[in-house]
Design an enzyme around this catalytic site. Structure first.
Site, short mmCIF file in Angstrom:
data_model
loop_
_atom_site.label_atom_id
_atom_site.label_comp_id
_atom_site.label_asym_id
_atom_site.label_seq_id
_atom_site.Cartn_x
_atom_site.Cartn_y
_atom_site.Cartn_z
N GLU A 82 40.85 54.33 69.52
CA GLU A 82 40.82 52.94 69.99
C GLU A 82 39.58 52.73 70.86
OE1 GLU A 82 43.02 50.35 73.47
OE2 GLU A 82 44.24 51.80 72.38
N LYS A 86 52.65 47.71 73.40
CA LYS A 86 51.97 48.58 74.35
C LYS A 86 52.58 48.38 75.74
CE LYS A 86 47.40 49.25 76.48
NZ LYS A 86 45.97 48.90 76.42
#
Length: 213
Positions: A43, A132
């Protein structure tokens, strides 16, 4: 089908490397060090200058052996830029409806930061697959277990405050995967990318150890 494969890779490896760097070149080096260690969920955050350039280079070079995503995406325009660069998943520190729609339009997994059950519910209604939890250190692994009481179907990935010592508790309490940032990439400050590779391998091995017991 591609979306399913991305989600399967994230859950199978169980770790996402969160790459924050001062230059796109540094982000690429950190990412390559992680991939070399077997941590192939990357990421690249948009706090990194020219993050889309780094994503494009990584996606072209490692598209067949790694899943390259974008992080710290705050709006649909940035999400579209990331997707055009080759990002295969998009992560945000908070939930944003138009970004969710943008990602769904292109069948890209969207992982927004959600803290309340209501935020989680609204995100799920818009097709979010993984939520998340950030910063994880502010809540702790018990938060995952508590949420899964009334919402057992929710898939949560904590980021921030996760390390090799507490990773097992996060996974045992129901996290689908964990995001690792500074605890993984700190050696880059001393140009010790070899240590990042070693740490990446340790995180991947730790997840396998936890899930195979």
């Amino acid at each position: 089908m591609k979306k399913i494969k991305v989600l399967q890779n994230i859950s199978a490896v169980g770790v996402v490397a969160v790459i924050r760097a001062d230059t796109p070149e540094a982000a690429i080096r950190m990412s390559e060090a992680c991939i070399e260690g077997g941590l192939n969920n990357i990421e690249v955050t948009f706090t990194t200058p020219d993050a889309d350039h780094a994503i494009k280079i990584l996606a072209r070079k490692y598209g067949d052996k790694a899943v390259i995503g974008a992080g710290t995406v705050l709006d649909p325009l940035t999400a579209r830029i990331a997707i055009l660069a080759g990002a295969e998943f998009v992560v945000s520190p908070s939930f944003e409806e138009e970004t969710a729609k943008m990602c769904n339009l292109y069948s890209i997994p969207y992982m927004p930061g959600c803290l309340t059950l209501n935020e989680m519910k609204e995100a799920l209604k818009l097709g979010v697959d993984v939520l998340k939890l950030f910063p994880g250190s502010a809540f702790g692994p018990d938060f995952i277990k508590a949420v899964k009481g009334p919402m057992p179907h929710v898939q949560i990935m904590p980021t921030g405050g996760v390390d090799l010592n507490n990773m097992e508790q996060w996974i045992r309490n129901g996290s689908i995967a964990v995001g690792i940032g500074g605890n993984l990439t700190a050696p880059a400050k001393d140009n010790r990318y070899d240590l990042i590779t070693e740490l990446a391998a340790q995180y991947v091995a730790k997840f396998q150890e936890i899930t195979q017991q």
